[in-house]
Design a protein around this motif. Sequence first.
Motif, PDB file in Angstrom:
ATOM      1  N   LEU A   1       0.834  -1.203   0.000  1.00 39.36           N
ATOM      2  CA  LEU A   1       0.000   0.000   0.000  1.00 39.36           C
ATOM      3  C   LEU A   1       0.872   1.257   0.000  1.00 39.36           C
ATOM      4  N   ALA A   2       1.937   1.264   0.800  1.00 41.48           N
ATOM      5  CA  ALA A   2       2.858   2.403   0.814  1.00 41.48           C
ATOM      6  C   ALA A   2       3.498   2.596  -0.558  1.00 41.48           C
ATOM      7  N   LEU A   3       3.826   1.487  -1.199  1.00 43.22           N
ATOM      8  CA  LEU A   3       4.393   1.551  -2.548  1.00 43.22           C
ATOM      9  C   LEU A   3       3.389   2.190  -3.509  1.00 43.22           C
TER      10      LEU A   3
ATOM     11  N   GLY B   1       0.457   6.565 -11.676  1.00 41.40           N
ATOM     12  CA  GLY B   1       0.113   5.854 -12.908  1.00 41.40           C
ATOM     13  C   GLY B   1       0.020   4.348 -12.735  1.00 41.40           C
ATOM     14  N   ARG B   2       0.551   3.642 -13.720  1.00 40.34           N
ATOM     15  CA  ARG B   2       0.489   2.179 -13.725  1.00 40.34           C
ATOM     16  C   ARG B   2       1.162   1.550 -12.507  1.00 40.34           C
ATOM     17  N   PRO B   3       2.340   2.013 -12.078  1.00 45.64           N
ATOM     18  CA  PRO B   3       2.934   1.432 -10.870  1.00 45.64           C
ATOM     19  C   PRO B   3       2.016   1.547  -9.647  1.00 45.64           C
ATOM     20  N   ARG B   4       1.300   2.667  -9.536  1.00 45.91           N
ATOM     21  CA  ARG B   4       0.361   2.831  -8.411  1.00 45.91           C
ATOM     22  C   ARG B   4      -0.733   1.766  -8.476  1.00 45.91           C
ATOM     23  N   LEU B   5      -1.287   1.581  -9.649  1.00 43.95           N
ATOM     24  CA  LEU B   5      -2.345   0.589  -9.822  1.00 43.95           C
ATOM     25  C   LEU B   5      -1.837  -0.814  -9.502  1.00 43.95           C
ATOM     26  N   LEU B   6      -0.676  -1.165 -10.021  1.00 37.39           N
ATOM     27  CA  LEU B   6      -0.116  -2.496  -9.784  1.00 37.39           C
ATOM     28  C   LEU B   6       0.175  -2.733  -8.305  1.00 37.39           C
ATOM     29  N   ALA B   7       0.726  -1.735  -7.639  1.00 39.06           N
ATOM     30  CA  ALA B   7       1.014  -1.873  -6.198  1.00 39.06           C
ATOM     31  C   ALA B   7      -0.281  -1.969  -5.395  1.00 39.06           C
ATOM     32  N   ALA B   8      -1.297  -1.224  -5.789  1.00 42.86           N
ATOM     33  CA  ALA B   8      -2.589  -1.294  -5.094  1.00 42.86           C
ATOM     34  C   ALA B   8      -3.226  -2.674  -5.278  1.00 42.86           C
ATOM     35  N   VAL B   9      -3.122  -3.222  -6.486  1.00 46.06           N
ATOM     36  CA  VAL B   9      -3.638  -4.570  -6.722  1.00 46.06           C
ATOM     37  C   VAL B   9      -2.850  -5.574  -5.880  1.00 46.06           C
ATOM     38  N   ALA B  10      -1.541  -5.402  -5.788  1.00 42.37           N
ATOM     39  CA  ALA B  10      -0.729  -6.284  -4.940  1.00 42.37           C
ATOM     40  C   ALA B  10      -1.206  -6.218  -3.491  1.00 42.37           C
TER      41      ALA B  10
ATOM     42  N   VAL C   1       4.742  -6.690  -7.287  1.00 44.80           N
ATOM     43  CA  VAL C   1       5.718  -5.828  -6.598  1.00 44.80           C
ATOM     44  C   VAL C   1       7.057  -5.875  -7.334  1.00 44.80           C
ATOM     45  N   ILE C   2       7.427  -7.030  -7.855  1.00 43.68           N
ATOM     46  CA  ILE C   2       8.652  -7.115  -8.666  1.00 43.68           C
ATOM     47  C   ILE C   2       8.532  -6.213  -9.888  1.00 43.68           C
ATOM     48  N   VAL C   3       7.397  -6.274 -10.572  1.00 42.98           N
ATOM     49  CA  VAL C   3       7.187  -5.425 -11.753  1.00 42.98           C
ATOM     50  C   VAL C   3       7.278  -3.957 -11.367  1.00 42.98           C
ATOM     51  N   VAL C   4       6.606  -3.570 -10.291  1.00 41.69           N
ATOM     52  CA  VAL C   4       6.645  -2.167  -9.849  1.00 41.69           C
ATOM     53  C   VAL C   4       8.084  -1.750  -9.539  1.00 41.69           C
ATOM     54  N   SER C   5       8.837  -2.630  -8.908  1.00 43.14           N
ATOM     55  CA  SER C   5      10.214  -2.284  -8.538  1.00 43.14           C
ATOM     56  C   SER C   5      11.109  -2.082  -9.756  1.00 43.14           C
TER      57      SER C   5
END
Length: 156
Positions: free
Chosen positions: A65-67, A73-82, A141-145
């Motif tokens: 959630l902190a991530l 954008g897309r990283p926010r969405l992916l981290a929220a889904v994680a 999370v790997i993708v976001v990182s």
Amino acid sequence: MSKIRWGLVTGVALLSTGLLAGAFGYGAVNVAATFDVRLTFHTALMQRNGVVMQTAMALAAISSLALALLSRGRPRLLAAVAAALVVTSFLVTRFGNVPINGRIKVWAVTTAPADHAAILDRWETYNVVRTVAALTAFALVIVVSRLKIPDRAPTR
């Protein structure tokens, strides 16, 4: 955004989601092999598992959630889904696996009921759901990182 803060949050998210996925994955591949191993393993595991897994799930959810909050954008969405997937794994564990674990604990000192195979199948279904959720969260999370995150503020 501070690169140090981003790196710290990303590191905690990677570590905690990886540990969670690894713990569930290990159980899915190695523990469910035989009924006798399952009874012995569950009894020993339940003595320590609660605190460790709850901590891993909380860290994974909070850091994901902190991530999401630190991203755009897309990283926010992916981290929220994680984060949502980690919460899903918690809910499945709490309301699916844990009640069955309590029954298995009793069987280890008494005897399994006649319908134990159906109960274990239900536990296994819950385990697959939470394991897939945790593994998917870890992958996200790997993708976001790995994505380039634009700075919000100048770095110091």
